[in-house]
Each structure stands twice: as structure tokens, then as C-alpha cells.
Design a protein around this motif. Sequence first.
Motif, short mmCIF file in Angstrom:
data_model
loop_
_atom_site.label_atom_id
_atom_site.label_comp_id
_atom_site.label_asym_id
_atom_site.label_seq_id
_atom_site.Cartn_x
_atom_site.Cartn_y
_atom_site.Cartn_z
N LEU A 1 -9.99 -3.30 5.00
CA LEU A 1 -8.71 -3.25 5.71
C LEU A 1 -7.55 -3.13 4.73
O LEU A 1 -6.62 -2.33 4.94
CB LEU A 1 -8.55 -4.49 6.59
CG LEU A 1 -7.26 -4.57 7.41
CD1 LEU A 1 -7.17 -3.40 8.39
CD2 LEU A 1 -7.20 -5.89 8.18
N LEU A 2 -7.58 -3.91 3.65
CA LEU A 2 -6.50 -3.84 2.65
C LEU A 2 -6.53 -2.52 1.91
O LEU A 2 -5.48 -1.95 1.59
CB LEU A 2 -6.62 -5.01 1.67
CG LEU A 2 -6.36 -6.40 2.26
CD1 LEU A 2 -6.49 -7.47 1.18
CD2 LEU A 2 -4.98 -6.46 2.90
N THR A 3 -7.73 -2.03 1.63
CA THR A 3 -7.83 -0.73 0.97
C THR A 3 -7.23 0.37 1.84
O THR A 3 -6.51 1.25 1.34
CB THR A 3 -9.31 -0.40 0.66
OG1 THR A 3 -9.86 -1.40 -0.18
CG2 THR A 3 -9.43 0.96 -0.03
N ASN A 4 -7.50 0.32 3.13
CA ASN A 4 -6.95 1.33 4.03
C ASN A 4 -5.44 1.18 4.20
O ASN A 4 -4.73 2.17 4.41
CB ASN A 4 -7.64 1.26 5.39
CG ASN A 4 -9.05 1.84 5.34
OD1 ASN A 4 -9.67 1.87 4.28
ND2 ASN A 4 -9.55 2.28 6.46
N THR B 1 -3.87 2.50 -6.45
CA THR B 1 -4.81 2.37 -7.56
C THR B 1 -5.10 0.90 -7.86
O THR B 1 -6.25 0.50 -8.04
CB THR B 1 -4.26 3.06 -8.81
OG1 THR B 1 -3.99 4.44 -8.52
CG2 THR B 1 -5.24 2.98 -9.96
N VAL B 2 -4.05 0.09 -7.91
CA VAL B 2 -4.21 -1.33 -8.23
C VAL B 2 -4.97 -2.04 -7.12
O VAL B 2 -5.89 -2.84 -7.39
CB VAL B 2 -2.83 -1.98 -8.44
CG1 VAL B 2 -2.96 -3.50 -8.56
CG2 VAL B 2 -2.16 -1.42 -9.68
N VAL B 3 -4.63 -1.76 -5.88
CA VAL B 3 -5.31 -2.42 -4.75
C VAL B 3 -6.78 -2.02 -4.73
O VAL B 3 -7.66 -2.88 -4.56
CB VAL B 3 -4.63 -2.06 -3.43
CG1 VAL B 3 -5.46 -2.57 -2.24
CG2 VAL B 3 -3.22 -2.65 -3.37
N SER B 4 -7.07 -0.74 -4.90
CA SER B 4 -8.46 -0.28 -4.85
C SER B 4 -9.28 -0.86 -6.00
O SER B 4 -10.45 -1.21 -5.82
CB SER B 4 -8.51 1.25 -4.89
OG SER B 4 -7.85 1.81 -3.78
N ALA B 5 -8.67 -0.96 -7.17
CA ALA B 5 -9.38 -1.51 -8.32
C ALA B 5 -9.75 -2.97 -8.12
O ALA B 5 -10.75 -3.46 -8.67
CB ALA B 5 -8.53 -1.35 -9.58
#
Length: 226
Positions: A191-194, A181-185
Motif C-alpha cells: 500500500l505504501l509502495t503504491n 526510490t526511498v520508499v521502495s528501497a
Amino acid sequence: MPASILFAVLAAGQLALVCWCVLRYRRTGDRMLIVPAVVCAALVYDNAILAAGRWIGAGDALETLSVFRFVAHLVLTPLLMPWARAAAGLAGVTWVRRALVRAVVYAATLGVILLGVFGELAGLALRPAEWAGTVRYTTEHASPAGVLSPVVTVVVVLVAAAAVWRVRGYRLWTVTTVTMTVVSAAMPPMLLTNCAELVFAWGVVATAVWLSGAGRISAPAAMSES
């Protein structure tokens, strides 16, 4: 290292999770492993197409192969909502077993799937894009339907995971969900989202495995604790 290689590594990681689910299912026959396996399989495909795009090249073939990436995200990912409710119930969270909660979760699941199908997939228009040596197809315009599905799904999963942490002290599911959740926000590169999706998927699969072992509480036992 080319980003395409890293996407291939992520695909391999998701495939390992699918294999974990399959092997565990063969041992236990636990149907709670099915949805995590299906979602992880969709993520295998997603990352594999991102990895292979530079070799396939922009064109009809890659565009056609890319359509299922969006179908999987909008149709299969929401299945984690009823799964999360069921998982929390099996872990001993008694309030998620109420008929009203079940109805709300199923309605939310059906709602976001229909919104994704008619609001995003029905008029899906893709365009080629390049990033860090990769070639992929992305949507022409961002739509609320495409954003709402993952947001609602993560919120429901996070509520269920937090409830399990509170009742059972099992925190892995919550930590991995919060991480994604934090990364996607933060809206980082795909690449980081995946990578965050892999962490999230690992938490879901690990929770399913935990439930198929010592994590599950029978309905009578759970009712007696409430």
C-alpha cells in the motif's frame, strides 16, 4: 478503513492523472503526454485489481485479471526511460541528445523488457495472498528479472530529472522520483509502495504538462546555450 478502499482511492488518483494527460493532449497535441498517460492507466488497473480482489475472491478469474498487472510493470513501465531522455532534451539538457546516449537508453529499455518477458513472464507462476483484508495474486518466487526492470527504469529517470533540475532549476520531477526510490528501497507494505508510485506518477505527469507549456526549449535555443 479497509486497505481495499485505500487501493481504490489510489486507482482514482491515477485515473485523475490519466484525465489530466488526456485533457492536456486535446489542448496541445503534445505526444510527450502519451507515455505518462499509458503508465498511469496501467497503475489504475493495478490498484483497481488490488481493490477488487476481496470481492472477486481467489480463483481463476482473479488470477487471470492479475496477469496484466505484471505485464504492465515489466513491459510498459520501462517506456519511461526513453520518455525521460526525450523530456530532458526538450527541457534543454543537451548531452542527452547525443546519439550514444539515445542508443544506450533504447538498448537499456529493450533489454529490461526482453528480460522481463523471458525471465519473468514466460514462466509466470502466481499464488493467492491476503493482506489487511485484500486478496491478490503474487509471484511464487522473486526473480532478478522482476526486480531489475523497475530499478533500471528509476535510475534512468532519476538521472534525467536531476539533469533537468541542474539546467533549468525545475526540481519537482527529481523530488517525486527520489521519494518513490526511498520508499521502495525501504520495502514497506504494498500500500505504501503504491502511494509512492502515485507521487512518482504525479511528478512525471506534472513534468509532461510543464514541458507542454513553458518548460520546452527548442533545439536551436538549447544548442546556443551549450
